[in-house]
Each structure stands twice: as structure tokens, then as C-alpha cells.
Design an enzyme around this catalytic site. Sequence first.
Site, short mmCIF file in Angstrom:
data_model
loop_
_atom_site.label_atom_id
_atom_site.label_comp_id
_atom_site.label_asym_id
_atom_site.label_seq_id
_atom_site.Cartn_x
_atom_site.Cartn_y
_atom_site.Cartn_z
N ASP A 30 0.84 -1.21 0.00
CA ASP A 30 0.00 0.00 0.00
C ASP A 30 0.87 1.26 0.00
OD1 ASP A 30 -1.95 1.92 0.43
OD2 ASP A 30 -2.17 1.43 2.57
N ASN A 32 0.02 4.51 -0.73
CA ASN A 32 -0.51 5.80 -0.21
C ASN A 32 -1.06 5.70 1.21
OD1 ASN A 32 -2.91 4.51 -0.58
ND2 ASN A 32 -3.82 6.06 -1.93
N ASP A 38 -2.13 -1.05 -3.62
CA ASP A 38 -2.37 -0.32 -4.87
C ASP A 38 -1.27 -0.59 -5.89
OD1 ASP A 38 -0.28 1.31 -3.75
OD2 ASP A 38 -1.82 2.37 -2.60
N ASP A 216 -11.93 -15.11 -15.52
CA ASP A 216 -12.79 -15.44 -14.38
C ASP A 216 -14.01 -16.23 -14.83
OD1 ASP A 216 -13.24 -14.79 -11.48
OD2 ASP A 216 -15.08 -13.91 -12.27
N GLU A 278 -10.13 -19.91 -15.47
CA GLU A 278 -10.60 -20.29 -14.13
C GLU A 278 -11.89 -21.06 -14.35
OE1 GLU A 278 -12.53 -19.09 -9.98
OE2 GLU A 278 -13.22 -18.34 -11.88
C1 NOJ Z 1 -13.93 -16.32 -9.17
C2 NOJ Z 1 -13.06 -15.37 -8.43
O1 NOJ Z 1 -11.81 -15.96 -8.22
C3 NOJ Z 1 -13.78 -15.04 -7.15
O2 NOJ Z 1 -12.98 -14.36 -6.23
C4 NOJ Z 1 -15.03 -14.27 -7.49
O3 NOJ Z 1 -15.78 -14.03 -6.32
C5 NOJ Z 1 -15.90 -15.04 -8.48
N1 NOJ Z 1 -15.14 -15.64 -9.54
C6 NOJ Z 1 -16.92 -14.11 -9.11
O4 NOJ Z 1 -16.28 -13.25 -10.00
CA CA Z 2 -3.59 2.37 -1.08
#
Ligand code: NOJ
Ligand code: CA
Length: 554
Positions: A30, A32, A38, A216, A278
Site C-alpha cells: 500500500d 498511499n 495499490d 474469471d 478459471e
Molecule cells: C472467481 C473469483 O476468483 C472469485 O474471487 C469471485 O468471487 C468469483 N469468480 C466471481 O467473479
Molecule cells: Ca492504497
Amino acid sequence: MAEIEQQSAPGSEWWRTAVIYQIYPRSFADANGDGIGDLPGITSRLDALGELGVDAIWLSPFMPSPQKDAGYDVSDYRGVDPLFGTLDDFDTMLAAAHDRGIRVIVDLVPNHSSDQHRWFQEALKAAPGSPERARYIFRDGKGAHGELPPNNWESVFGGGMWTRITEPDGTPGQWYLHIFDTSQPDFDWTNEEVREEFRGVLRFWLDRGVDGFRVDVAHGMIKKAGLPDYTPAPSGGSMGGDDVEDVPYWGQPGVHEIYRDWHRVLAAYDGDRALCAEAWLPTLEQTALWVRPDEMNQAFNFGYLMTPWDAEELRDVIRESLDAFGAVGAPSTWVLSNHDVVRHASRLALTIDNPQGEGIGPRDEPKPDRALGLARARAATTVMLSLPGSAYLYQGEELGLPEAMEIPDEYRQDPTWFRTNGERYGRDGCRVPLPWSGTAPSYGFNDTGASWLPQPAEWAEYARALEEGSDASTLSLYKTLLRLRKERGLGSGSLVWEDLGSDAVAFRRGDLHVAANLGTAPLALPAGAVIVVHSAPQSGAVLPPDSAAWYTLS
Ligand code: NOJ
Ligand code: CA
């Protein structure tokens, strides 16, 4: 006995062998001092990752977002949330990573947007049946007045998968689908406008120079036609690990067409840009369908991640992984921790049932034994980093960090916690900001001591600066494993299985032997064994229970 040899799929692209380090931006560093990590924080700490010896970093989402699901609810796919910095900060971070020879993968969240995304706001204002609504999955409800949801699907985070809206004229209206939180409406990926929009998003980040995307929910984007009712097995409602073949919102065959399209988008760029899925699916054979030669390049090996600490199961999953991914010409991946599961330094010593996504909290007893968990985690990683293919590390595992199990309720932020009224703790325990140095406050995560989740007092012991000074630390073990993995080219080539008894996992990579002891009695290594690296240093040519070593034979 004939030697059983397995070969990893050939090919020279970087992602076949890469060790990829997952950064969870809000908890890494972090700059800031507002208590949330960040992009400038990441840039300032890249040297530590260079020294660790990783090939690439993957950043969980940092795009504009109301942060209802820690950034997995994106309201603008082409920007940076002010919480994390600016696009300039991103470009600076990317250039600094590339200068150090570290590639950068960003997280793409295409299954759903935030409800604050412009498109969803437009959909709410538009009429049923309009093109604005058609970008998402709106349906009329059942019942005399549409007061019942269109089907019985249950959200991964608990509760129903549908939310009813109020129409612009003030009357109760249609329902929209959200696999996750109500603030995460699912796109309708049968709509060409959605597809075209995401081609543009891919190009936006590719043009900036990213090396690839972690995609994702890559198994959820297409829903079965007709949206038929489906009731998951008890506690089977997680990310899709249900042992059921035909879940109407997971792994539908229509998703593959999308990835073939994206494959073509990436192929137009130089430098082997990569797509990583994923996709939580019941079998490795199914997962391998995501990485056929004209689709994605890698898929997370969640079968491996979920394998309990059991020699036979570990041998089986390694063998099956190399077979399943190899059969489609893809590398296997290996992963033990991420931001959705209990950290493996705690998980591997759990004695209670703990389905994915539930987390561990104050009322769970007994807690996993810390020393045992760490011993197993070090052994598990010693095995993992010897395997051919690509390995994923999750920030903090190189320090041996355990799960944070005593987070007070008032700090919890995972939507799972809210949507189950505190019945499931959720994933905050693996997301606590990293300890970098010193004893307090915030252990060098920033200069102010602020931290969006409280760091456990015992984390001073795991601070990177402290571990850097000790040869026996988990950080030193990771550095040694990563250096040797590179020197010996362990990311590719063949694996020959060896037999050191039923409690052992044992194989050979060229002249390097790897063995782990998952039993309860010490295991002597073969005569002439010369230790190269040992997860339990000082043990000589013996594997104590819950340890692993790399060795050569003199
Ligand atoms: C998988 C992600 O790794 C997880 O953290 C997220 O909550 C869900 N997909 C929904 O996007
Ligand atoms: Ca920050």
C-alpha cells in the site's frame, strides 16, 4: 517393474513452463497508506518478486468497481479504480515488471459486470425486450404476477440466483440472473454485442502490452437453453466443483466457441499472449477441453489444489493431470492456494470438513495445527515446483503464511458472509495484507498502520525481511526451489515414477529424484542419496513424516 514415464506436451511458449505469482492488489503493498494495496505499491515491491525468481505475475482485478466482491464486480473494463491508482500507474508497473523480465497477466471478468456498469444501468431504465436488457439475462417471473423467480437456481454466494427489479414506471418487474452477488448481473453471451464488446476489452489491454489474461468463471458464461431447474447437492453450490456432469450454468459446450474467438484475437499479437481459464469442473478430462490447441492455453488445476494430503491421491492426480492435459497438447498447471481457498499452510492440516469458499473462523474447532500445516505446505510446494508444466503461487505462500482465522465479524467483507447471514465465513481469511517487515503496525504493508483486514499478531514472525535473513525460512526454500527449477529446466520434459512405498510420492526428473513422505513414520531415502533441497532441513537422507526432498544418487 517397467518404468512408467510421462511426457509433458512439447512447445516453447513461455506459459508452458512459467511460475506465475498471483498478486491480490488490495493486500500486496500500500503506497498511499489508506490501508488498501495499490499499483504504485506493487511497482515499489517488484524487486522482491525478481529476487524470488518468478516468471510472471497475475493481478486480480484493479478495474473501476464498487468493490462489492473485491473488484470481481467491474463497472468499467478499460480503466483503473482510483483505489488502486491510475492507468499511468498501471503502465508504469507493467514497464517496471517487463524491465525485470517479469510478464504480466491481468484478470478479465467476462461472466458478469457490476450492477453499476453503464450497460446495466441502461438496462434498468429500458423496457423488457429492449436491446439494453438483451445484454444481460432478464426474464419474466413465474406465478400469477411474476412474483416468483424464473427458476430455482442458487447463487454461489448463497440465496437465490435471481433478483427482481422495479421497472422505470415503479411497478415490480422482470428478474435478472446473477450466479454470484446481486451486484454482479450475468451477461448474455449469446448476444453478439457482448462478444464484440469483449473483443475490444481484450485488445485494449493487449495494446497496452499485457502478456495475457486469467479468465474469471470461464466455465459459466453460457447457460443451458431454457434455463431448466437444477438443485445442487448439499454444499455443492460452490464455484462448480460439484461432482455432477450436467449443471445448467457450468461447463456448457457453447463456451468453447467464445474461447476459439478469443484465441484468434490474441494470435494477432506478437509474443505468445496467453489465456488462462478459471474453470471449476468435475474432472481433469473436462478441464482439458478448455485448453485444446485453438482455445485457451492454460486452465487452473483445481483437482490438484483440492487433493487431500494422501499419497495415493496425490500420485493419482499428478498422473491424471499429465495425461489429461498432455492428451490435448497443453501443459498441466499446478496450484495450491489462491484468493478463494483456505491457504494451504492451514488447509493441509484441517481435520474438519471445509467446502471451498467457506473459510475458517472463530467458531470452527479444532483449528488446524500451525506447525503441521507449515511442514505439509513446505513439502507440498517442494513436490509442486518439481513438476513439469506451469505453477501458480499465491502471494504470501512463499512466507508460509497461514489462514487468518480470528478475523472479528465487523471486518468481514466477503459477500458470502453477508448472503449466508454469517453461516459461511467466506474468503477473507486468505486475503489479509502481507507482512513485509518489522513488528507493527501493519508490518510494512504501508507506513500508516492502516489495513483493510486486521493482520494477526503472530504475522510478525512471517515478515519477509525477517525470512530473508534465515536460510531455514520458507522464503529461502521457495527461492532455492525456483532457482533450481529454472537451472534444471524442470518446467518441461519427462517424469519417471519411482516406488518408495505406499506412503510416498516419488519420481525422477532426469537425474533429479523427488520424494515426499505423506505417512506417519520416517522414510529412509535410497543408499547414495545426496540431498539437493529438503523441506525439513537438517534431516539428512531421511524424510520425516510430512516432508519432501529433491536428491541425486551418487
Ligand atoms: C472467481 C473469483 O476468483 C472469485 O474471487 C469471485 O468471487 C468469483 N469468480 C466471481 O467473479
Ligand atoms: Ca492504497
